[in-house]
Motif scaffolding. Structure first.
Motif, mmCIF file in Angstrom:
data_model
loop_
_atom_site.group_PDB
_atom_site.id
_atom_site.type_symbol
_atom_site.label_atom_id
_atom_site.label_comp_id
_atom_site.label_asym_id
_atom_site.label_seq_id
_atom_site.Cartn_x
_atom_site.Cartn_y
_atom_site.Cartn_z
ATOM 1 N N VAL A 136 0.855 -1.188 0.000
ATOM 2 C CA VAL A 136 0.000 0.000 0.000
ATOM 3 C C VAL A 136 0.886 1.231 0.000
ATOM 4 O O VAL A 136 1.963 1.240 0.610
ATOM 5 N N ALA A 137 0.417 2.275 -0.695
ATOM 6 C CA ALA A 137 1.173 3.520 -0.794
ATOM 7 C C ALA A 137 0.265 4.691 -0.486
ATOM 8 O O ALA A 137 -0.815 4.820 -1.066
ATOM 9 N N SER A 138 0.692 5.544 0.431
ATOM 10 C CA SER A 138 -0.076 6.711 0.851
ATOM 11 C C SER A 138 0.665 7.980 0.442
ATOM 12 O O SER A 138 1.845 8.150 0.768
ATOM 13 N N PHE A 139 -0.048 8.871 -0.256
ATOM 14 C CA PHE A 139 0.508 10.164 -0.657
ATOM 15 C C PHE A 139 -0.258 11.276 0.048
ATOM 16 O O PHE A 139 -1.483 11.345 -0.059
ATOM 17 N N HIS A 140 0.477 12.137 0.754
ATOM 18 C CA HIS A 140 -0.097 13.177 1.617
ATOM 19 C C HIS A 140 -1.359 12.658 2.317
ATOM 20 O O HIS A 140 -2.401 13.315 2.366
ATOM 21 N N VAL A 160 5.048 5.493 2.255
ATOM 22 C CA VAL A 160 4.396 6.748 2.629
ATOM 23 C C VAL A 160 5.225 7.911 2.125
ATOM 24 O O VAL A 160 6.443 7.966 2.338
ATOM 25 N N ALA A 161 4.547 8.846 1.431
ATOM 26 C CA ALA A 161 5.171 10.105 1.009
ATOM 27 C C ALA A 161 4.354 11.238 1.617
ATOM 28 O O ALA A 161 3.136 11.316 1.422
ATOM 29 N N THR A 162 5.021 12.099 2.373
ATOM 30 C CA THR A 162 4.307 13.158 3.086
ATOM 31 C C THR A 162 5.074 14.470 2.966
ATOM 32 O O THR A 162 6.262 14.487 2.629
ATOM 33 N N GLY A 163 4.373 15.564 3.232
ATOM 34 C CA GLY A 163 4.994 16.878 3.152
ATOM 35 C C GLY A 163 5.532 17.325 4.492
ATOM 36 O O GLY A 163 4.827 17.267 5.505
ATOM 37 N N GLY A 164 6.767 17.782 4.513
ATOM 38 C CA GLY A 164 7.384 18.212 5.760
ATOM 39 C C GLY A 164 6.760 19.463 6.339
ATOM 40 O O GLY A 164 6.936 19.754 7.525
ATOM 41 N N ALA A 165 6.022 20.227 5.502
ATOM 42 C CA ALA A 165 5.341 21.441 5.969
ATOM 43 C C ALA A 165 3.832 21.264 5.959
ATOM 44 O O ALA A 165 3.089 22.235 5.821
ATOM 45 N N ASP A 166 3.385 20.034 6.081
ATOM 46 C CA ASP A 166 1.952 19.726 6.098
ATOM 47 C C ASP A 166 1.459 19.723 7.538
ATOM 48 O O ASP A 166 1.743 18.791 8.289
ATOM 49 N N PRO A 167 0.692 20.759 7.957
ATOM 50 C CA PRO A 167 0.244 20.808 9.353
ATOM 51 C C PRO A 167 -0.789 19.736 9.690
ATOM 52 O O PRO A 167 -1.044 19.463 10.863
ATOM 53 N N ALA A 184 5.221 -3.093 14.534
ATOM 54 C CA ALA A 184 4.444 -4.121 13.838
ATOM 55 C C ALA A 184 5.305 -4.951 12.891
ATOM 56 O O ALA A 184 4.783 -5.835 12.201
ATOM 57 N N GLU A 185 6.598 -4.649 12.841
ATOM 58 C CA GLU A 185 7.559 -5.405 12.028
ATOM 59 C C GLU A 185 7.173 -5.374 10.538
ATOM 60 O O GLU A 185 7.219 -6.386 9.837
ATOM 61 N N VAL A 186 6.796 -4.170 10.061
ATOM 62 C CA VAL A 186 6.368 -3.977 8.679
ATOM 63 C C VAL A 186 7.554 -3.539 7.827
ATOM 64 O O VAL A 186 8.401 -2.756 8.278
ATOM 65 N N GLU A 187 7.602 -4.034 6.591
ATOM 66 C CA GLU A 187 8.570 -3.515 5.626
ATOM 67 C C GLU A 187 8.016 -2.194 5.109
ATOM 68 O O GLU A 187 6.978 -2.166 4.450
ATOM 69 N N TYR A 188 8.673 -1.101 5.417
ATOM 70 C CA TYR A 188 8.088 0.207 5.094
ATOM 71 C C TYR A 188 9.150 1.200 4.609
ATOM 72 O O TYR A 188 10.342 1.056 4.860
ATOM 73 N N GLN A 189 8.644 2.234 3.905
ATOM 74 C CA GLN A 189 9.456 3.384 3.493
ATOM 75 C C GLN A 189 8.647 4.634 3.804
ATOM 76 O O GLN A 189 7.465 4.702 3.482
ATOM 77 N N VAL A 190 9.271 5.624 4.413
ATOM 78 C CA VAL A 190 8.618 6.910 4.665
ATOM 79 C C VAL A 190 9.528 8.016 4.149
ATOM 80 O O VAL A 190 10.699 8.093 4.531
ATOM 81 N N THR A 191 8.975 8.863 3.282
ATOM 82 C CA THR A 191 9.711 10.017 2.775
ATOM 83 C C THR A 191 8.941 11.278 3.131
ATOM 84 O O THR A 191 7.752 11.402 2.822
ATOM 85 N N SER A 192 9.626 12.213 3.799
ATOM 86 C CA SER A 192 9.039 13.511 4.122
ATOM 87 C C SER A 192 9.772 14.568 3.309
ATOM 88 O O SER A 192 10.989 14.743 3.448
ATOM 89 N N PHE A 193 9.033 15.251 2.445
ATOM 90 C CA PHE A 193 9.638 16.258 1.572
ATOM 91 C C PHE A 193 9.678 17.608 2.286
ATOM 92 O O PHE A 193 8.630 18.154 2.633
ATOM 93 N N ASP A 223 5.955 15.606 -6.393
ATOM 94 C CA ASP A 223 5.039 14.797 -7.198
ATOM 95 C C ASP A 223 5.820 13.784 -8.031
ATOM 96 O O ASP A 223 5.534 12.577 -8.003
ATOM 97 N N ILE A 224 6.813 14.260 -8.756
ATOM 98 C CA ILE A 224 7.585 13.376 -9.637
ATOM 99 C C ILE A 224 8.386 12.360 -8.827
ATOM 100 O O ILE A 224 8.414 11.168 -9.142
ATOM 101 N N ALA A 225 9.034 12.830 -7.762
ATOM 102 C CA ALA A 225 9.872 11.938 -6.952
ATOM 103 C C ALA A 225 9.034 10.859 -6.279
ATOM 104 O O ALA A 225 9.430 9.686 -6.228
ATOM 105 N N SER A 226 7.857 11.226 -5.772
ATOM 106 C CA SER A 226 7.015 10.235 -5.098
ATOM 107 C C SER A 226 6.399 9.267 -6.103
ATOM 108 O O SER A 226 6.205 8.088 -5.788
ATOM 109 N N TRP A 227 6.096 9.744 -7.313
ATOM 110 C CA TRP A 227 5.580 8.844 -8.359
ATOM 111 C C TRP A 227 6.642 7.828 -8.760
ATOM 112 O O TRP A 227 6.352 6.632 -8.896
ATOM 113 N N ASP A 228 7.879 8.297 -8.931
ATOM 114 C CA ASP A 228 8.978 7.377 -9.252
ATOM 115 C C ASP A 228 9.183 6.368 -8.131
ATOM 116 O O ASP A 228 9.461 5.183 -8.385
#
Length: 235
Positions: A136-140, A160-167, A184-193, A223-228
């Motif tokens: 599963v992939a979550s954008f903002h 997960v891709a999220t905005g670093g300035a997202d209140p 939960a021992e999940v294989e995950y990636q989180v990127t905060s822009f 947008d482009i980086a999270s899509w890639d």
């Protein structure tokens, strides 16, 4: 190129838009869940974009009535009404998954779920429920939950891709989500822009932010980086 077809979900659950490649039989499917605005052209466009790349994609209407919001008040009312009936959200998701599995060479283990804003919360909660998915992939998306994932309960990897300035999704929320995934021992990636606000993948976000005085803004790089990152995630 892709073919687009509007489908009716069973048991009067609503509708979904199926996008299929015209020249290939896809082995990987993607469920797309919309922002709080509803199943609009943006969400349908993301599904079409995936189909153009060779994926079977289905954009499902989690509000179930085909309506889209014209302003944040309507969007919030629709989102809250849907969220108050989690059993219907789950039924719509499962129905979309079943429809997708009937097309191409897609199997349950080769289906991903992608969500934006409200949809991000939907797909993450499907992972928490233990739904069998490749990922599963979550954008903002909204990351908080009253029922965090437990060790061994998640059957999907997580992006997960999220905005670093997202209140709406502050650093404390992101940190808590990371801890949840680790516990939960999940294989995950989180990127905060850094310096990126809510709705960064949607080109309409900037105008909506100005119009309604909300922290919404499109960011081309994010947008482009999270899509890639999504495409790499699904490879």
């Amino acid at each position: 190129m892709s073919d687009i077809e509007t489908l009716t979900l069973p048991n009067q659950l609503g509708s979904a838009v199926l996008c299929m490649p015209t020249k290939t039989k896809p082995k990987v499917g993607v469920i797309v869940v919309h922002e709080w605005w509803g199943l609009n052209d943006y969400a349908k466009g993301r599904a079409k974009k995936l189909a153009d790349l060779g994926y079977a994609a289905i954009a499902v209407d989690m509000y179930g009535h085909g309506k889209t919001a014209n302003n944040p008040q309507e969007a919030e009312e629709m989102m809250n009404a849907a969220s108050a009936q989690p059993e219907k959200i789950n039924a719509r998701f499962q129905a979309a998954k079943a429809l997708l599995a009937k097309h191409g060479n897609v199997t349950a283990k080769s289906i991903y779920a992608v969500g934006y804003c409200f949809g991000g919360a939907v797909v993450l909660n499907q992972a928490r429920l233990g739904t069998e998915l490749a990922g599963v992939a979550s954008f903002h998306g909204l990351l908080e939950t009253d029922e965090p994932a437990q060790a061994g309960s998640v059957n999907a990897k997580v992006l997960v891709a999220t905005g670093g300035a997202d209140p709406m999704v502050g650093p404390d929320v992101v940190a808590a989500f990371v801890k949840e995934m680790q516990n939960a021992e999940v294989e995950y990636q989180v990127t905060s822009f850094p310096n990126v606000k809510h709705g960064f993948t949607n080109p309409a976000a900037t105008e909506n932010g100005r119009k309604y005085g909300m922290p919404l803004c499109y960011d081309e790089y994010a947008d482009i980086a999270s899509w890639d990152a999504l495409l790499n995630f699904m490879r």
